[in-house]
Design a protein around this motif. Structure first.
Motif, short mmCIF file in Angstrom:
data_model
loop_
_atom_site.label_atom_id
_atom_site.label_comp_id
_atom_site.label_asym_id
_atom_site.label_seq_id
_atom_site.Cartn_x
_atom_site.Cartn_y
_atom_site.Cartn_z
N ALA A 153 0.79 -1.23 0.00
CA ALA A 153 0.00 0.00 0.00
C ALA A 153 0.83 1.28 0.00
O ALA A 153 0.27 2.37 -0.21
N VAL A 154 2.14 1.20 0.22
CA VAL A 154 2.94 2.42 0.29
C VAL A 154 3.15 3.00 -1.11
O VAL A 154 2.91 2.33 -2.12
N ASP A 155 3.59 4.24 -1.16
CA ASP A 155 3.86 4.87 -2.46
C ASP A 155 5.20 4.42 -3.05
O ASP A 155 5.30 4.14 -4.24
N VAL A 156 6.23 4.38 -2.19
CA VAL A 156 7.57 4.00 -2.64
C VAL A 156 8.16 3.02 -1.62
O VAL A 156 8.10 3.25 -0.41
N LEU A 157 8.72 1.93 -2.14
CA LEU A 157 9.38 0.93 -1.30
C LEU A 157 10.87 0.92 -1.59
O LEU A 157 11.29 0.80 -2.75
N LEU A 158 11.67 1.04 -0.54
CA LEU A 158 13.12 0.96 -0.64
C LEU A 158 13.58 -0.45 -0.31
O LEU A 158 13.18 -1.02 0.72
N LEU A 159 14.42 -1.01 -1.17
CA LEU A 159 15.06 -2.31 -0.91
C LEU A 159 16.57 -2.14 -1.03
O LEU A 159 17.05 -1.29 -1.81
N GLN A 160 17.32 -2.95 -0.27
CA GLN A 160 18.77 -2.99 -0.38
C GLN A 160 19.18 -4.46 -0.38
O GLN A 160 18.34 -5.33 -0.19
N ASN A 161 20.45 -4.74 -0.58
CA ASN A 161 20.87 -6.14 -0.69
C ASN A 161 21.56 -6.64 0.57
O ASN A 161 22.54 -7.38 0.50
N GLU A 162 21.02 -6.27 1.74
CA GLU A 162 21.57 -6.74 3.01
C GLU A 162 20.61 -7.69 3.73
O GLU A 162 20.83 -8.02 4.90
N ILE A 163 19.55 -8.12 3.05
CA ILE A 163 18.65 -9.14 3.57
C ILE A 163 18.58 -10.26 2.53
O ILE A 163 19.04 -10.08 1.40
N PRO A 164 18.03 -11.44 2.88
CA PRO A 164 18.08 -12.57 1.94
C PRO A 164 17.43 -12.28 0.58
O PRO A 164 16.30 -11.78 0.51
N VAL A 165 18.15 -12.60 -0.48
CA VAL A 165 17.64 -12.40 -1.84
C VAL A 165 16.35 -13.18 -2.09
O VAL A 165 15.42 -12.65 -2.70
#
Length: 316
Positions: A153-165
């Motif tokens: 439901a959010v407008d923008v989601l931030l992801l990074q590569n420090e959690i399991p792919v």
């Protein structure tokens, strides 16, 4: 409604300020040690890091948490999704993040220790970062299922590569089958293992620095979206769906550690606020530039007023 969410890592940063020659010695001696400007994932804590004297300071960090704080500093309504460990209270992690404007209601507590980041900074402000996953590695599909409605439901989601792919892949696959999903900004750091995520249709923007770009260049050429390449004090380059160059304000760097996270959080907040990608990257570049003039990571992320002042000066 929450405008920005960050699904990612929460770490305790162990920060060491060392001469360049000492850090270079570590880099040339140990194959696992990061290069300048690079973040690498390591298994366990090598004895070298424990031997390298006590940290000069400890702080709440992790790219997921840092970027959430940056979005909050940009005046966005932001929530963090991730996992901390049994040592959370001792380190005051969630309390600190809440004080910095981040909704931490859905951060899970696991029976492992919170993730760690070993951050080396030289006298020129350049940084080398090695991370140990800890509780971040427990973020799984069940967590995504439990929090999917809020993430969707959010407008923008931030992801990074420090959690399991696999966990991020599972979420992106669900987004691709959903008619309504957020704009996804993926910061491909660390670069190792990020290739499969770059190929997901649900990823709208990929943010990389120069070191990450060199490692991922072949895969980035096929990204179905926009690649945002930060280059220190040089122009930020956008390619793909959007072609643009943004010149950051001139800075006198003393610590570059938090610049990328400041950039990503501000970029996401600007997109959520309805700014064009071009304007969003101008704002983000200013945030990253100002952040380099302060020590630390979260504490170095500038307030919105400081970023707007830098941006105004840059527009003249």
């Amino acid at each position: 409604m929450t405008e920005v969410a960050s699904l990612g890592s929460v770490n305790v940063d162990r920060i060491r300020y060392r001469p360049t020659d000492r850090i270079t010695e570590l880099e040339t001696t140990h194959s696992w040690f990061p290069t300048a400007g690079e973040t690498v994932r390591i298994d366990g804590t090598p004895a070298t890091l424990e031997f390298e004297t006590a940290a000069d300071e400890s702080a709440v960090g992790g790219k997921g948490a840092n970027q959430a704080v940056a979005a909050a500093r940009a005046s966005a309504d932001v929530a963090l999704f991730g996992c901390v460990g049994v040592d959370e209270d001792a380190n005051g992690i969630c309390e600190t993040l809440a004080d910095r404007g981040v909704d931490v209601d859905d951060v899970a507590v696991t029976d492992r220790e919170t993730g760690k980041a070993y951050v080396f900074v030289d006298e020129m402000g350049e940084s080398w970062i090695a991370i140990v996953g800890g509780a971040n590695e427990t973020l799984d599909r069940a967590y995504i299922d439990a929090n999917y409605d809020r993430l969707q439901a959010v407008d923008v989601l931030l992801l990074q590569n420090e959690i399991p792919v696999p966990t991020m892949t599972f979420l992106l696959e669900r987004f691709e089958a959903d008619e309504s999903r957020p704009t996804v900004v993926f910061n491909a750091a660390p670069a190792a293992g990020a290739e499969s995520l770059l190929e997901r249709e649900a990823v709208d923007y990929v943010v990389v620095n120069d070191a990450e770009y060199r490692l991922l260049e072949d895969t980035l050429a096929g990204v179905d979206g926009t690649v945002v390449r930060t280059r220190g004090g040089d122009d930020v380059i956008l390619t793909g769906d959007v072609s643009y160059r943004a010149t950051p304000p001139v800075a006198d760097p003393i610590d570059t550690t938090g610049a990328g996270d400041a950039f990503c959080g501000y970029f996401a907040a600007a997109l959520a606020d309805g700014e064009t990608p071009e304007r969003a990257v101008d704002i983000a570049a200013a945030a990253g530039s100002v952040a380099t003039e302060r020590e630390g990571v979260q504490r170095a992320i500038p307030a919105n007023a400081d970023v707007l002042e830098a941006l105004e000066g840059n527009d003249r």
